[in-house]
Scaffold this active site. Sequence first.
Site, PDB file in Angstrom:
ATOM      1  NE  ARG A  78      -2.771   1.516   3.320  1.00 52.37           N
ATOM      2  CZ  ARG A  78      -2.347   1.027   4.264  1.00 52.37           C
ATOM      3  NH1 ARG A  78      -2.394   0.221   4.835  1.00 52.37           N
ATOM      4  NH2 ARG A  78      -1.725   2.264   5.642  1.00 52.37           N
ATOM      5  CE1 TYR A 131     -15.317  10.919 -16.670  1.00 55.10           C
ATOM      6  CE2 TYR A 131     -14.937  10.337 -13.549  1.00 55.10           C
ATOM      7  CZ  TYR A 131     -14.862  10.145 -15.338  1.00 55.10           C
ATOM      8  OH  TYR A 131     -15.570   9.106 -15.256  1.00 55.10           O
ATOM      9  CG  ASP A 215      -8.477  15.745 -15.348  1.00 51.36           C
ATOM     10  OD1 ASP A 215      -7.512  14.757 -16.358  1.00 51.36           O
ATOM     11  OD2 ASP A 215      -9.371  14.474 -14.929  1.00 51.36           O
ATOM     12  CE  LYS A 240     -11.639   7.275 -18.909  1.00 50.84           C
ATOM     13  NZ  LYS A 240     -11.571   8.815 -18.313  1.00 50.84           N
TER      14      LYS A 240
HETATM   15  C1  LIG Z   1     -12.024   9.684 -17.135  1.00 49.68           C
HETATM   16  C2  LIG Z   1     -11.713  10.599 -16.675  1.00 49.68           C
HETATM   17  C3  LIG Z   1     -12.081  10.457 -15.372  1.00 49.68           C
HETATM   18  C4  LIG Z   1     -11.475   9.836 -14.365  1.00 49.68           C
HETATM   19  O1  LIG Z   1     -11.086   8.680 -14.559  1.00 49.68           O
HETATM   20  P1  LIG Z   1     -11.241   6.640 -13.844  1.00 49.68           P
HETATM   21  O2  LIG Z   1      -9.743   5.982 -14.047  1.00 49.68           O
HETATM   22  O3  LIG Z   1     -12.445   6.513 -14.728  1.00 49.68           O
HETATM   23  O4  LIG Z   1     -11.258   7.490 -12.100  1.00 49.68           O
HETATM   24  C5  LIG Z   1     -11.578  11.936 -14.660  1.00 49.68           C
HETATM   25  N1  LIG Z   1     -10.860  12.811 -15.973  1.00 49.68           N
HETATM   26  C6  LIG Z   1     -11.448  13.026 -16.683  1.00 49.68           C
HETATM   27  C7  LIG Z   1     -10.648  14.228 -17.457  1.00 49.68           C
HETATM   28  C8  LIG Z   1     -11.311  11.336 -17.694  1.00 49.68           C
HETATM   29  O5  LIG Z   1     -11.744  11.809 -18.544  1.00 49.68           O
END
Ligand SMILES: *Cc1c(COP(=O)(O)O)cnc(C)c1O
Length: 426
Positions: A78, A131, A215, A240
């Site tokens: 962890r 998001y 992000d 992604k």
């Molecule tokens: C998918 C996404 C998230 C969340 O990510 P997870 O891996 O599904 O928790 C956050 N920000 C953006 C821009 C995303 O496309």
Amino acid sequence: MPNNYKKTAIGEHKLQPESLMMGYGYDPKLSEGAIKCPNFQTSTFVFESAEQGKHLFDVSSGRIQLKEGEKAGLVYSRFNNPTVEIAENRIAIWDNAQDCIVTGSGMSAISTTLLALSKPGDVIVYSEPIYGGTDTLINGMLTQMNIKAVGFISSEGTKGLEEALKTASEMGNISVVMLETPDNPTNNLVDLVKCRHLIDEISEKQLVRPILAVDNTMLGPLWQQPLNHGADLCLYSLTKYVGGHSDLIGGSCSGNKELIAKIRKIRNCIGTTMDSHTAWLILRSLETLKIRMQASAIGAKQVVDYLNTHQQVTRIDYPGLLTEGDPQYQIYKKQCTGAGSTFSFEIKGGEKAAFNVLNKLKLVKLAVSLGGTESLAQHPAAMTHSGVPKARRELIGVTDGLIRISIGIEEPADIIADLAQAMNEL
Ligand SMILES: *Cc1c(COP(=O)(O)O)cnc(C)c1O
């Protein structure tokens, strides 16, 4: 052979991230010469002695600092794990960051970061649309903890941000400015250098300097590197583009050593750590990240060119179509090196027509998420952004005729043929 697994240059010649993805941070000698970093699928690590165990606990709890050159020993997965640490080292290289943490999902990277940096009474400023999970976190859970939030619409440009910062600073200390640029699904850009400048002005009036967190899931790390434009933190949903094969869930946060140490401490406490198998998949993915992102960007450009001539298409939200004179174009030229491969287009006929197209697609799959090797399409108003009230959706451009598509690495002509057959009977 000399020990060169931590070298980022050959003499004066600096190595590019794509070259370092194959070996950086991994010493084959420690793993029977295996060319690939193994998945260290283990929950705990054996101490050499009780004294060493005591020392490692003192270090991992922060009671004593590591000496110059001393390596943090392994205790428990962890906290740290070799496969996970190598994934962190390599993502930090892409982000041009001193340090990085990886987490179990993009949302856990965002929530761990916001929790680590905010306390009750603080205010978070954020760009809209953001998001959905981030929106729910900021406006739901964090509000309940008396961490307040002020949003601004990214398409309104710097003026909106300026007003939000002003409003927020009257409500309390601004802990984090959380941005998505480009936003999803409408691809509006926020000027990071301007944002940094505005935050620095506010900083003088606050007790704590607000952290600029971006992000970077939509364009990063290939087409945009926020830390080079004044951001403090660069976050990803690794699910992604970085993961890129639609077969894992993960997240990361990169920045300077001090900030990442603060966030890592919270991650290790609340347990939002990434598991070693996912980290191992990330190492696999990082090796092809650049060629995947390049291939899908080339495909996206061709698909956009096709849609741009289609008479049913009324709007395309793709940064590559911005033209000189548009303030967004200036931001694009300054902070992005490519338009990426996730964009939206609006067709005539509202939801009915959009659903009709989505239902007819044969090669492109109907699914949310983005950045995978396969092309995906979805309907933001009815799916990813259905939680946003309709009036707000219209305001931010998420109309009923809008389709978002993430272009994969299929032959672009095949994707175009699929769209053509789905759209020609509108
Ligand atoms: C998918 C996404 C998230 C969340 O990510 P997870 O891996 O599904 O928790 C956050 N920000 C953006 C821009 C995303 O496309």
